[in-house]
Design an enzyme around this catalytic site. Structure first.
Site, mmCIF file in Angstrom:
data_model
loop_
_atom_site.group_PDB
_atom_site.id
_atom_site.type_symbol
_atom_site.label_atom_id
_atom_site.label_comp_id
_atom_site.label_asym_id
_atom_site.label_seq_id
_atom_site.Cartn_x
_atom_site.Cartn_y
_atom_site.Cartn_z
ATOM 1 N N LYS A 47 0.829 -1.201 0.000
ATOM 2 C CA LYS A 47 0.000 0.000 0.000
ATOM 3 C C LYS A 47 0.864 1.252 0.000
ATOM 4 O O LYS A 47 0.412 2.340 -0.302
ATOM 5 C CB LYS A 47 -0.881 0.022 1.269
ATOM 6 C CG LYS A 47 -1.701 -1.212 1.478
ATOM 7 C CD LYS A 47 -2.291 -1.192 2.908
ATOM 8 C CE LYS A 47 -2.856 -2.543 3.235
ATOM 9 N NZ LYS A 47 -3.216 -2.642 4.665
ATOM 10 N N GLY A 48 2.139 1.062 0.353
ATOM 11 C CA GLY A 48 3.007 2.204 0.613
ATOM 12 C C GLY A 48 3.173 3.169 -0.541
ATOM 13 O O GLY A 48 3.360 4.368 -0.336
ATOM 14 N N GLU A 103 7.881 2.471 -5.965
ATOM 15 C CA GLU A 103 7.954 2.031 -4.570
ATOM 16 C C GLU A 103 8.035 3.220 -3.623
ATOM 17 O O GLU A 103 8.489 4.299 -4.003
ATOM 18 C CB GLU A 103 9.203 1.154 -4.377
ATOM 19 C CG GLU A 103 8.914 -0.332 -4.278
ATOM 20 C CD GLU A 103 8.240 -0.744 -2.966
ATOM 21 O OE1 GLU A 103 7.577 0.090 -2.307
ATOM 22 O OE2 GLU A 103 8.383 -1.911 -2.596
ATOM 23 N N ASP A 104 7.628 2.980 -2.397
ATOM 24 C CA ASP A 104 7.758 4.004 -1.364
ATOM 25 C C ASP A 104 9.186 4.082 -0.846
ATOM 26 O O ASP A 104 9.772 5.151 -0.746
ATOM 27 C CB ASP A 104 6.782 3.727 -0.209
ATOM 28 C CG ASP A 104 6.795 2.260 0.252
ATOM 29 O OD1 ASP A 104 7.616 1.469 -0.264
ATOM 30 O OD2 ASP A 104 5.986 1.909 1.119
ATOM 31 N N ASP A 107 14.577 -0.570 1.554
ATOM 32 C CA ASP A 107 15.256 -0.732 2.831
ATOM 33 C C ASP A 107 16.365 -1.769 2.623
ATOM 34 O O ASP A 107 17.455 -1.434 2.175
ATOM 35 C CB ASP A 107 14.208 -1.168 3.856
ATOM 36 C CG ASP A 107 14.741 -1.278 5.268
ATOM 37 O OD1 ASP A 107 15.939 -1.048 5.472
ATOM 38 O OD2 ASP A 107 13.946 -1.583 6.178
ATOM 39 N N LYS A 135 17.266 3.631 1.720
ATOM 40 C CA LYS A 135 18.190 3.635 2.875
ATOM 41 C C LYS A 135 19.457 2.936 2.427
ATOM 42 O O LYS A 135 19.555 1.709 2.522
ATOM 43 C CB LYS A 135 17.588 2.842 4.045
ATOM 44 C CG LYS A 135 16.313 3.413 4.632
ATOM 45 C CD LYS A 135 15.854 2.518 5.783
ATOM 46 C CE LYS A 135 14.487 2.890 6.283
ATOM 47 N NZ LYS A 135 13.926 1.873 7.203
ATOM 48 N N PHE A 156 13.810 3.768 11.052
ATOM 49 C CA PHE A 156 12.439 3.490 10.639
ATOM 50 C C PHE A 156 11.707 4.818 10.451
ATOM 51 O O PHE A 156 11.695 5.664 11.328
ATOM 52 C CB PHE A 156 11.717 2.620 11.669
ATOM 53 C CG PHE A 156 10.455 2.042 11.125
ATOM 54 C CD1 PHE A 156 10.493 0.931 10.284
ATOM 55 C CD2 PHE A 156 9.225 2.617 11.413
ATOM 56 C CE1 PHE A 156 9.325 0.404 9.749
ATOM 57 C CE2 PHE A 156 8.049 2.097 10.884
ATOM 58 C CZ PHE A 156 8.107 0.988 10.054
ATOM 59 N N VAL A 157 11.114 5.000 9.278
ATOM 60 C CA VAL A 157 10.437 6.255 8.973
ATOM 61 C C VAL A 157 8.967 6.010 8.633
ATOM 62 O O VAL A 157 8.594 4.918 8.207
ATOM 63 C CB VAL A 157 11.123 7.000 7.801
ATOM 64 C CG1 VAL A 157 12.531 7.398 8.170
ATOM 65 C CG2 VAL A 157 11.129 6.153 6.520
ATOM 66 N N ARG A 169 0.236 6.621 7.454
ATOM 67 C CA ARG A 169 0.358 6.638 6.000
ATOM 68 C C ARG A 169 -0.083 7.976 5.405
ATOM 69 O O ARG A 169 0.440 8.419 4.398
ATOM 70 C CB ARG A 169 -0.507 5.527 5.370
ATOM 71 C CG ARG A 169 0.021 4.126 5.559
ATOM 72 C CD ARG A 169 -0.708 3.172 4.627
ATOM 73 N NE ARG A 169 -0.589 1.782 5.028
ATOM 74 C CZ ARG A 169 0.438 0.982 4.726
ATOM 75 N NH1 ARG A 169 1.445 1.454 4.024
ATOM 76 N NH2 ARG A 169 0.460 -0.263 5.123
HETATM 77 P P1 IMP Z 1 12.836 -4.125 2.006
HETATM 78 O O1 IMP Z 1 12.436 -5.461 1.441
HETATM 79 O O2 IMP Z 1 13.649 -4.300 3.260
HETATM 80 O O3 IMP Z 1 13.543 -3.245 1.004
HETATM 81 O O4 IMP Z 1 11.526 -3.384 2.491
HETATM 82 C C1 IMP Z 1 10.361 -3.495 1.792
HETATM 83 C C2 IMP Z 1 9.167 -2.802 2.371
HETATM 84 O O5 IMP Z 1 9.238 -2.662 3.784
HETATM 85 C C3 IMP Z 1 9.002 -1.386 1.870
HETATM 86 O O6 IMP Z 1 8.407 -1.347 0.600
HETATM 87 C C4 IMP Z 1 8.107 -0.809 2.944
HETATM 88 O O7 IMP Z 1 6.764 -1.118 2.698
HETATM 89 C C5 IMP Z 1 8.602 -1.491 4.194
HETATM 90 N N1 IMP Z 1 9.573 -0.614 4.912
HETATM 91 C C6 IMP Z 1 10.921 -0.654 4.837
HETATM 92 N N2 IMP Z 1 11.469 0.314 5.593
HETATM 93 C C7 IMP Z 1 10.437 0.977 6.149
HETATM 94 C C8 IMP Z 1 10.355 2.119 7.035
HETATM 95 O O8 IMP Z 1 11.347 2.734 7.461
HETATM 96 N N3 IMP Z 1 9.097 2.515 7.371
HETATM 97 C C9 IMP Z 1 7.965 1.894 6.931
HETATM 98 N N4 IMP Z 1 7.997 0.847 6.110
HETATM 99 C C10 IMP Z 1 9.215 0.385 5.714
HETATM 100 MG MG MG Z 2 6.416 -0.988 0.018
#
Ligand code: IMP
Ligand code: MG
Length: 183
Positions: A47-48, A103-104, A107, A135, A156-157, A169
């Site tokens: 949803k991000g 993507e939002d 991470d 990040k 974490f943001v 959100r």
């Molecule tokens: P990744 O697989 O670690 O790159 O993270 C994937 C998903 O985790 C992102 O698309 C976000 O939906 C969620 N996410 C990662 N970091 C954050 C954060 O700092 N705040 C909120 N959601 C996050």
């Molecule tokens: Mg996401």
């Protein structure tokens, strides 16, 4: 929502509403230029990415088609599980399509790296990534991200689509939360 609605929940604002708007205009101009003469399908990751999709799509001058995917890699906590599951798949056949994943945040990059190879395997002509936030210190896999809004510290943001336990959100900026929110 604005800052007053959030009381003392916010620790620090990392990216303001104005900065987001300005950066999206720049990214949209890059995308318009890079895909000139091509049909583009933008794929938002629910949803991000709802906020980024809505604002980026409106900042573009080209026609684009929009589709959505929902994948899960996070529970309601703050750590990446690395396990990706499709909750909602695309309605569009990707064969020979130019695809831009929106993507939002990136991470660990685990979700996107999985999504990238998944969409490529469907026969798309090209698959690129646009993310509002990244990040760099948290990246665990090497992925080529064509469009990045802002690099943020490894914290974490929330806000601008990003949640903590489904809250925040609809905050229009990106911020870190005060420690008391987590306890
Ligand atoms: P990744 O697989 O670690 O790159 O993270 C994937 C998903 O985790 C992102 O698309 C976000 O939906 C969620 N996410 C990662 N970091 C954050 C954060 O700092 N705040 C909120 N959601 C996050
Ligand atoms: Mg996401």
């Amino acid at each position: 929502m604005d800052q007053r609605d959030l009381g003392d929940d916010i620790e620090e604002i990392l990216v303001t509403e104005t900065q987001i708007k300005h950066r999206l205009t720049e990214l949209a101009a890059d995308i318009d230029r890079d895909y000139e003469g091509k049909d583009l399908l933008v794929v938002g990751v629910l949803k991000g990415a709802v906020m980024v999709m809505a604002d980026l799509a409106r900042a573009l001058h080209s026609h684009v088609r929009m589709d959505w995917m929902a994948v899960s890699s996070y529970g309601s906590g703050t750590k990446s599980s690395g396990v990706v599951r499709i909750l909602k798949d695309l309605d569009t056949d990707l064969k020979d399509q130019h695809v831009l994943i929106v993507e939002d945040i990136i991470d660990s990059g685990l979700t996107l790296s999985w999504l990238l190879s998944n969409l490529k395997s469907r026969g798309a002509a090209s698959v690129e990534i646009c993310t509002m936030l990244r990040k760099p210190e948290a990246l665990k896999v090497d992925i080529d991200v064509r469009y990045v809004g802002f690099d943020v510290p490894n914290k974490f943001v929330v806000g601008y689509g990003l949640d903590y336990a489904e809250k925040y959100r609809n905050v229009p900026f990106v911020a870190t939360l005060a420690p008391h929110v987590y306890s």
